[in-house]
Design an enzyme around this catalytic site. Structure first.
Site, PDB file in Angstrom:
ATOM      1  N   ASN A  33     -60.274 -45.230 -14.946  1.00 13.95           N
ATOM      2  CA  ASN A  33     -60.884 -43.894 -14.952  1.00 13.95           C
ATOM      3  C   ASN A  33     -61.509 -43.522 -13.619  1.00 13.95           C
ATOM      4  O   ASN A  33     -61.104 -42.560 -12.982  1.00 13.95           O
ATOM      5  CB  ASN A  33     -61.963 -43.802 -16.035  1.00 13.95           C
ATOM      6  CG  ASN A  33     -61.427 -43.385 -17.374  1.00 13.95           C
ATOM      7  OD1 ASN A  33     -60.284 -42.944 -17.489  1.00 13.95           O
ATOM      8  ND2 ASN A  33     -62.238 -43.527 -18.406  1.00 13.95           N
ATOM      9  N   ASP A  34     -62.534 -44.295 -13.225  1.00 15.18           N
ATOM     10  CA  ASP A  34     -63.330 -43.839 -12.091  1.00 15.18           C
ATOM     11  C   ASP A  34     -64.146 -44.946 -11.451  1.00 15.18           C
ATOM     12  O   ASP A  34     -64.435 -45.979 -12.047  1.00 15.18           O
ATOM     13  CB  ASP A  34     -64.286 -42.709 -12.524  1.00 15.18           C
ATOM     14  CG  ASP A  34     -65.038 -43.008 -13.823  1.00 15.18           C
ATOM     15  OD1 ASP A  34     -65.502 -44.149 -13.987  1.00 15.18           O
ATOM     16  OD2 ASP A  34     -65.140 -42.110 -14.664  1.00 15.18           O
ATOM     17  N   ASP A  61     -61.378 -45.611 -26.366  1.00 10.42           N
ATOM     18  CA  ASP A  61     -60.909 -45.611 -24.984  1.00 10.42           C
ATOM     19  C   ASP A  61     -61.463 -46.802 -24.209  1.00 10.42           C
ATOM     20  O   ASP A  61     -60.787 -47.363 -23.337  1.00 10.42           O
ATOM     21  CB  ASP A  61     -61.312 -44.310 -24.289  1.00 10.42           C
ATOM     22  CG  ASP A  61     -60.391 -43.149 -24.650  1.00 10.42           C
ATOM     23  OD1 ASP A  61     -59.323 -43.398 -25.239  1.00 10.42           O
ATOM     24  OD2 ASP A  61     -60.734 -42.000 -24.334  1.00 10.42           O
ATOM     25  N   GLY A  62     -62.715 -47.195 -24.515  1.00 10.90           N
ATOM     26  CA  GLY A  62     -63.323 -48.329 -23.809  1.00 10.90           C
ATOM     27  C   GLY A  62     -62.557 -49.617 -24.019  1.00 10.90           C
ATOM     28  O   GLY A  62     -62.405 -50.428 -23.095  1.00 10.90           O
ATOM     29  N   ASP A  93     -77.476 -37.179  -7.502  1.00 11.62           N
ATOM     30  CA  ASP A  93     -77.662 -38.322  -8.396  1.00 11.62           C
ATOM     31  C   ASP A  93     -76.536 -39.333  -8.241  1.00 11.62           C
ATOM     32  O   ASP A  93     -76.662 -40.469  -8.680  1.00 11.62           O
ATOM     33  CB  ASP A  93     -77.713 -37.853  -9.849  1.00 11.62           C
ATOM     34  CG  ASP A  93     -79.027 -37.171 -10.203  1.00 11.62           C
ATOM     35  OD1 ASP A  93     -79.909 -37.079  -9.335  1.00 11.62           O
ATOM     36  OD2 ASP A  93     -79.167 -36.726 -11.360  1.00 11.62           O
ATOM     37  N   GLN A 138     -67.846 -50.347 -16.779  1.00  9.43           N
ATOM     38  CA  GLN A 138     -67.766 -51.693 -17.361  1.00  9.43           C
ATOM     39  C   GLN A 138     -68.051 -52.799 -16.351  1.00  9.43           C
ATOM     40  O   GLN A 138     -68.302 -53.930 -16.737  1.00  9.43           O
ATOM     41  CB  GLN A 138     -66.374 -51.906 -17.978  1.00  9.43           C
ATOM     42  CG  GLN A 138     -66.079 -50.960 -19.127  1.00  9.43           C
ATOM     43  CD  GLN A 138     -64.699 -51.175 -19.727  1.00  9.43           C
ATOM     44  OE1 GLN A 138     -63.833 -51.810 -19.130  1.00  9.43           O
ATOM     45  NE2 GLN A 138     -64.478 -50.636 -20.911  1.00  9.43           N
ATOM     46  N   ARG A 170     -84.532 -40.240  -9.275  1.00 10.15           N
ATOM     47  CA  ARG A 170     -84.547 -39.821  -7.881  1.00 10.15           C
ATOM     48  C   ARG A 170     -83.116 -39.598  -7.429  1.00 10.15           C
ATOM     49  O   ARG A 170     -82.179 -40.093  -8.053  1.00 10.15           O
ATOM     50  CB  ARG A 170     -85.170 -40.901  -6.983  1.00 10.15           C
ATOM     51  CG  ARG A 170     -86.671 -41.069  -7.114  1.00 10.15           C
ATOM     52  CD  ARG A 170     -87.128 -42.135  -6.138  1.00 10.15           C
ATOM     53  NE  ARG A 170     -88.558 -42.397  -6.215  1.00 10.15           N
ATOM     54  CZ  ARG A 170     -89.169 -43.369  -5.559  1.00 10.15           C
ATOM     55  NH1 ARG A 170     -88.465 -44.178  -4.762  1.00 10.15           N
ATOM     56  NH2 ARG A 170     -90.460 -43.550  -5.678  1.00 10.15           N
ATOM     57  N   ALA A 184     -63.032 -37.869 -18.204  1.00  9.54           N
ATOM     58  CA  ALA A 184     -64.162 -38.722 -18.564  1.00  9.54           C
ATOM     59  C   ALA A 184     -65.441 -38.217 -17.877  1.00  9.54           C
ATOM     60  O   ALA A 184     -65.784 -37.045 -17.993  1.00  9.54           O
ATOM     61  CB  ALA A 184     -63.841 -40.175 -18.185  1.00  9.54           C
ATOM     62  N   TYR A 185     -66.135 -39.079 -17.147  1.00 10.78           N
ATOM     63  CA  TYR A 185     -67.406 -38.706 -16.516  1.00 10.78           C
ATOM     64  C   TYR A 185     -67.231 -37.522 -15.575  1.00 10.78           C
ATOM     65  O   TYR A 185     -68.076 -36.622 -15.501  1.00 10.78           O
ATOM     66  CB  TYR A 185     -67.958 -39.925 -15.778  1.00 10.78           C
ATOM     67  CG  TYR A 185     -69.376 -39.803 -15.259  1.00 10.78           C
ATOM     68  CD1 TYR A 185     -70.169 -38.692 -15.518  1.00 10.78           C
ATOM     69  CD2 TYR A 185     -69.935 -40.845 -14.512  1.00 10.78           C
ATOM     70  CE1 TYR A 185     -71.473 -38.610 -15.039  1.00 10.78           C
ATOM     71  CE2 TYR A 185     -71.231 -40.772 -14.032  1.00 10.78           C
ATOM     72  CZ  TYR A 185     -71.996 -39.652 -14.301  1.00 10.78           C
ATOM     73  OH  TYR A 185     -73.276 -39.573 -13.827  1.00 10.78           O
TER      74      TYR A 185
END
Length: 292
Positions: free
Chosen positions: A147-148, A73-74, A177, A248, A158, A189-190
């Protein structure tokens, strides 16, 4: 009438030992079909024919009627970020792991590419994001994502603190986060790993998913595809942050900076074999219904 793909561009991981045997089979098929072939780069272990020229990805997309992307996918994400505005459809052959975007098996790739050349395929438009980082009223970076766009804490354990608005409406301050803003494509994905919902590709929407929020009141949210999302890092946030586009492209993001995200005017087009079904693919990739 389905368009005929007379010129085919091949893009793949040049140093992956699995690429050369597959490229050789695809080139043989394309030569038999009397198609004009272009390649992005020489493939280690493959003797490129003298009449197959090398072209940079952008040029390749402008000259080719179809781009065949060999990798994970990348690899397809990187290709789409360069070529999406050109509009050349992408056919993905999976040499990676799950392969939500590259859904053709290398074992059946020549046969399925042959069917595509015969006109047996499905075209699927996918939306993309445009992200803009504004610092002191000046745009310091613009980029695109398939994707995002992810705001995340950088290098330390932190949380960061930031304010979010959607179409100018303040939806509150969040300590977490990070935050994922994903297209329907990126919802697997993420955003999925962070607990977000899966959106089918044809949905006109975006998903906003907090990453490990300090308060459980903050839940994933689906908004319309025309929404404009703005995120500002709080001046009180003491942790360094970064914006990542498809994982990326990375941009430092400091207190007071604004991240503005909207749907890009031009998206990308995937091409699938004629029997492709998104939900069936999900069931296979995510192993829905399997017994332990």
């Amino acid at each position: 009438m389905m368009p005929e793909f007379k010129t085919v561009g091949l893009i793949g991981k040049a140093n992956d030992p699995r690429t050369a045997p597959l490229v050789e089979r695809l080139v043989q098929l394309l030569c038999e079909r009397e198609r004009h072939i272009l390649m992005e780069a020489d493939i280690e272990g493959f003797q490129r024919p003298a009449d197959v020229p090398i072209r940079p990805v952008g040029e390749l997309a402008r000259e080719a009627d179809l781009l065949v992307v060999i990798g994970g996918d990348g690899t397809l994400l990187a290709t789409a970020r360069v070529t999406a505005g050109i509009g050349t459809p992408l056919l993905g052959i999976n040499l990676g792991r799950l392969g939500f975007l590259v859904d053709v098996s290398p074992d059946t790739a020549p046969e399925e590419l042959g069917e595509v050349l015969d006109g047996a395929y499905v075209l699927e438009p996918r939306s993309m994001l445009e992200a803009e980082v504004v610092r002191d009223g000046v745009t310091v970076h613009t980029g695109v994502a398939v994707n995002d766009a992810v705001l995340h804490v950088l290098s330390v354990v932190r949380i960061i603190e930031f304010d979010t608005t959607i179409d100018g409406v303040d939806v509150g301050r969040l300590r977490a986060d990070g935050l994922v803003v994903a297209t329907p494509t990126g919802s697997t994905a993420y955003a999925l790993s962070a607990g977000g919902p899966i959106l089918t590709p044809q949905m006109d929407g975006m998903v906003i998913v907090p990453v490990a929020p300090h308060s459980l009141n903050h839940r994933p949210l689906v908004v319309g595809g025309d929404s404009v999302i703005e995120i500002q890092l709080s001046p009180d946030s003491r942790s360094p942050a970064q914006v990542a586009l498809d994982g990326q492209e990375n941009v430092d993001f400091g207190p007071g900076d604004r991240l503005r995200i909207r749907r890009r005017e031009y998206g990308m087009t995937l091409i699938h074999p004629h029997n492709h079904q998104f939900l069936r693919m999900l069931r296979s990739k995510l192993r829905w219904g399997e017994q332990p």
